[in-house]
Design an enzyme around this catalytic site. Structure first.
Site, PDB file in Angstrom:
ATOM      1  N   VAL A  58     -15.796  51.148  38.357  1.00 32.20           N
ATOM      2  CA  VAL A  58     -14.484  51.798  38.283  1.00 32.20           C
ATOM      3  C   VAL A  58     -14.624  53.119  37.545  1.00 32.20           C
ATOM      4  O   VAL A  58     -15.671  53.430  36.997  1.00 32.20           O
ATOM      5  CB  VAL A  58     -13.445  50.898  37.557  1.00 32.20           C
ATOM      6  N   SER A  59     -13.562  53.872  37.510  1.00 34.86           N
ATOM      7  CA  SER A  59     -13.538  55.091  36.715  1.00 34.86           C
ATOM      8  C   SER A  59     -13.250  54.738  35.260  1.00 34.86           C
ATOM      9  O   SER A  59     -12.447  53.846  34.966  1.00 34.86           O
ATOM     10  CB  SER A  59     -12.461  56.038  37.235  1.00 34.86           C
ATOM     11  N   THR A 112     -11.639  59.895  36.029  1.00 32.50           N
ATOM     12  CA  THR A 112     -12.094  60.777  34.964  1.00 32.50           C
ATOM     13  C   THR A 112     -11.957  62.228  35.390  1.00 32.50           C
ATOM     14  O   THR A 112     -11.573  63.086  34.590  1.00 32.50           O
ATOM     15  CB  THR A 112     -13.556  60.477  34.603  1.00 32.50           C
ATOM     16  N   ALA A 113     -12.268  62.511  36.651  1.00 32.82           N
ATOM     17  CA  ALA A 113     -12.171  63.885  37.147  1.00 32.82           C
ATOM     18  C   ALA A 113     -10.753  64.419  36.940  1.00 32.82           C
ATOM     19  O   ALA A 113     -10.563  65.562  36.509  1.00 32.82           O
ATOM     20  CB  ALA A 113     -12.551  63.950  38.619  1.00 32.82           C
ATOM     21  N   HIS A 156     -19.272  64.390  42.555  1.00 32.72           N
ATOM     22  CA  HIS A 156     -20.487  63.891  43.178  1.00 32.72           C
ATOM     23  C   HIS A 156     -21.254  64.958  43.955  1.00 32.72           C
ATOM     24  O   HIS A 156     -21.508  66.047  43.463  1.00 32.72           O
ATOM     25  CB  HIS A 156     -20.168  62.675  44.057  1.00 32.72           C
TER      26      HIS A 156
END
Length: 281
Positions: A58-59, A112-113, A156
């Site tokens: 997960v994030s 998070t991004a 990514h």
């Protein structure tokens, strides 16, 4: 029931298939048996929030909503330096201030991004951005290129391919994060259901670490598995992707990794973006 196979859910991205290859293929003697499912991070985040699945990638940004039911594991995730999300535009330049009131495409609002983007925009974009549009990851760069949005937040392998779309890097949010905090960037976490019990959680942690070590010891062993799920990604891009996101923090988050996660979630809570987390353990 204690001996049933565990569900293991991670993305088809090269770093995840590289890391989990040995465990997923039963190559680790004594490791818990797993049934693998592939899903993009937005889907795994949703599953964890619904309490679906045993072990999931997960994030880090979704931890405030899932830590009651899931334990954060100290290995297997993505955290590092020089690997942050990028803000891209199609106009060949400009400054962050140019995004004031503009439309920005993002891959998720619980990532998070996105947290890094909001923290960066609060510091660098006077008055803030305009509409935030959630699009599938693979649609963001074409949307920026075609002028359907003013900017895009990408993660990514887009670090290596955005120039192919004629796009310009407006900001590297990893550089922003590292320069303002000194910490590495927390991206993807591995969580496991607390109800599995301490003994099984310890076995899962050991299996992940063994899978990481096996991947490093024989990178070619996972090459076909990585290619199979890399969605036509150029082999050199896949190799660079693994090199960037699989590092010492993948084997052991350690105190510095946990400090980075705590810093991210603390700053995000201060900004009203996530609930406050009292403990990560």
């Amino acid at each position: 029931m204690a001996d049933r196979p565990l569900s293991l859910t991670f993305s088809p991205c090269p770093n995840d298939t590289f890391v989990f290859h040995a465990w997923a293929h039963g190559l680790l003697p004594g490791a818990p048996e797993v049934v693998v499912d592939f899903a993009d991070i937005d889907i795994t985040n949703d599953r964890a929030q619904r309490g679906e699945g045993d072990v999931l990638k997960v994030s880090y940004a979704v931890l405030p909503w899932v830590l009651e039911e899931y334990a954060l594991l100290p290995c297997g995730g993505a955290l590092g330096r020089g690997c942050g999300p990028l803000v891209l535009t199609g106009d060949g330049g400009g400054s962050p201030a140019d995004l004031a009131g503009r439309t920005v495409a993002v891959p998720s609002e619980r990532s998070t991004a996105y947290l890094l983007f909001r923290l960066w925009a609060a510091a660098e974009v006077p008055g803030g951005v305009g509409e935030v549009l959630v699009l599938p990851f693979d649609e963001i760069m074409p949307a920026v290129r075609d002028g359907r949005v003013d900017a895009g937040l990408v993660i990514h392998e887009a670090r290596f391919t955005y120039r192919n779309y004629g796009l310009t890097r407006l900001a590297d949010l990893g550089e922003f994060w590292e320069s303002t905090t000194g910490h590495p960037i927390p991206l993807g976490a591995i969580v496991a259901r607390r109800s599995l019990g301490e003994e099984r959680l310890a076995a899962i942690t050991a299996a992940i670490r063994a899978s990481v070590r096996a991947a490093w010891a024989d990178p070619e062993a996972s090459a076909a598995y990585v290619r199979e799920h890399a969605q036509e990604m150029d082999p050199e891009v896949a190799k660079a992707h693994i090199g960037l996101y699989v590092n010492e923090f993948t084997a052991d988050l350690g105190e510095s990794g946990l400090a980075a996660v705590a810093e991210l979630l603390g700053r995000a809570a201060d900004a009203g973006l996530v609930p406050r987390v009292d403990r990560l353990g």
